[in-house]
Design a protein around this motif. Structure first.
Motif, PDB file in Angstrom:
ATOM      1  N   ASP A   1       8.531  -6.659  -9.388  1.00  0.00           N
ATOM      2  CA  ASP A   1       8.769  -7.850  -9.952  1.00  0.00           C
ATOM      3  C   ASP A   1       8.148  -9.052  -9.489  1.00  0.00           C
ATOM      4  O   ASP A   1       7.982 -10.262 -10.147  1.00  0.00           O
TER       5      ASP A   1
ATOM      6  N   ARG B   1       2.440  -4.960 -17.766  1.00  0.00           N
ATOM      7  CA  ARG B   1       3.831  -4.924 -17.390  1.00  0.00           C
ATOM      8  C   ARG B   1       4.671  -4.804 -18.784  1.00  0.00           C
ATOM      9  O   ARG B   1       5.063  -5.900 -19.543  1.00  0.00           O
TER      10      ARG B   1
ATOM     11  N   SER C   1      10.807  -5.160 -18.072  1.00  0.00           N
ATOM     12  CA  SER C   1      11.557  -5.726 -16.791  1.00  0.00           C
ATOM     13  C   SER C   1      13.035  -5.604 -16.987  1.00  0.00           C
ATOM     14  O   SER C   1      13.888  -6.290 -17.397  1.00  0.00           O
TER      15      SER C   1
ATOM     16  N   ASP D   1      12.751   0.855 -15.292  1.00  0.00           N
ATOM     17  CA  ASP D   1      11.376   0.791 -15.632  1.00  0.00           C
ATOM     18  C   ASP D   1      10.277   1.820 -15.326  1.00  0.00           C
ATOM     19  O   ASP D   1       9.506   2.018 -16.309  1.00  0.00           O
TER      20      ASP D   1
END
Length: 347
Positions: free
Chosen positions: A175, A213, A216, A133
């Motif tokens: 996360d 975000r 993931s 990420d």
């Protein structure tokens, strides 16, 4: 208590700094905080005074945030840092009136020993995010190579973990704040011995922007993108230390991958120092190649400049010669015609 927020770039350091600030951690005067920008619209929550000192430390060793320098043993006592040590001491005194303060800067991962020399018992928050990420986030900002991103993540993590003592550090995964943010934030506050009521926690967690975000990643993404084996090992070890919120957020495949993994937590600091030493040697070898290529390029540029100058001089000479010939062609008939006229009228 003094808190140092560190971790690789694009790993949630800004998000965590903002939440801790709401929970009572003083980050400095508002005028000293770096304003929001296009790549961080929610704000950096980063004190510019600390960032400048970190950058100057790296520059003293011919490095930068994206080209970490080769620190040697006892580097914090290098004479080149004397004036920076003095400024750091003055900066720390500016916060002496605050019982609870800290600062955030990913560069802390590289310069932590410098700050530990000034602040005893410094508490370190290690912000962790899947390196895949991190790579995707950096690539959106022009750093497109996963090789570059993984090498940088590895250097930041190794240098940080080699300096941060187990008892003074906590690892928190990016996360976790998209799974159960209040529980993870409470875990951080308990480690830092900070009291905050549920209302304050809720207020802090409302600042988390789900829209920011963009990915993931999984461990399989690291494998598929040819991440170095030692990077995967370190990442798995850190995931196992990232707390129950993160572990409960994993799907069965991810959890199974970690359950099968056998970490080696013995003498972490010494092991990371050895890993860092081997990485440093490889980095030094690559840098020597870069410097050699730069020298060769410089010599080629100088040779090209000399050839270009010779060509220009030759062209000037040829042009001058051609112009003289043209002038002669025009003036020679005129002289003959003049003589003929003189013979007609005066001959």
């Amino acid at each position: 208590m003094v808190i140092c927020i560190a971790g690789m770039h694009r790993s949630g350091t800004s998000m965590i700094a903002r939440m801790l600030n709401i929970c009572g951690v003083h980050l400095g005067e508002e005028k000293d905080l770096i304003p929001p920008a296009g790549d961080n619209p929610e704000g950096f929550w980063e004190n510019d005074k600390f960032r400048i000192i970190n950058e100057e430390i790296l520059a003293c060793f011919n490095g930068s945030w994206d080209l970490p320098p080769l620190f040697g043993d006892g580097w914090t006592k290098d004479p080149r840092l004397l004036h920076i040590h003095s400024r750091a001491s003055k900066l720390i005194k500016e916060f002496s009136a605050y019982h609870l303060w800290g600062w955030k800067d990913p560069r802390n991962s590289l310069t932590l020993p410098f700050w530990q020399a000034h602040i005893s018992g410094l508490k370190i928050i290690v912000c962790l995010r899947n390196p895949y990420d991190v790579y995707l986030s950096l690539s959106r900002r022009g750093y497109a190579s996963n090789t570059f991103s993984y090498a940088l993540w590895l250097t930041y993590s190794q240098q940080l973990l080699a300096a941060a003592e187990d008892e003074n550090r906590i690892i928190t995964h990016f996360d976790s704040y998209f799974h159960d943010p209040q529980s993870e934030l409470r875990r951080l506050l308990n480690f830092l011995q900070i009291e905050a009521d549920d209302e304050t926690l809720a207020k802090a967690c409302k600042t988390i922007s789900v829209d920011l975000r963009h990915s993931s990643g999984k461990i399989n993404d690291l494998l598929a993108s040819n991440a170095p084996q030692n990077l995967i090992q370190i990442y798995k070890e850190l995931c196992l230390q990232a707390g129950p919120v993160y572990l409960s957020s994993l799907d069965k495949q991810e959890r199974s991958s970690l359950d099968k993994f056998e970490p080696n937590f013995e003498t972490d600091v010494e092991r990371y120092k050895k890993l860092l030493a081997s990485t440093t040697l490889e980095t030094e070898r690559l840098l020597n190649q870069v410097f050699k290529l730069q020298d060769e390029l410089k010599m080629s540029q100088e040779s090209f400049a000399q050839l270009q100058e010779r060509l220009n001089n030759l062209l000037k000479k040829r042009l001058s010669y051609i112009l003289r010939k043209i002038f002669t062609l025009f003036t020679h008939p005129l002289r003959i015609f003049k003589k003929i006229l003189s013979g007609l009228f005066y001959g």
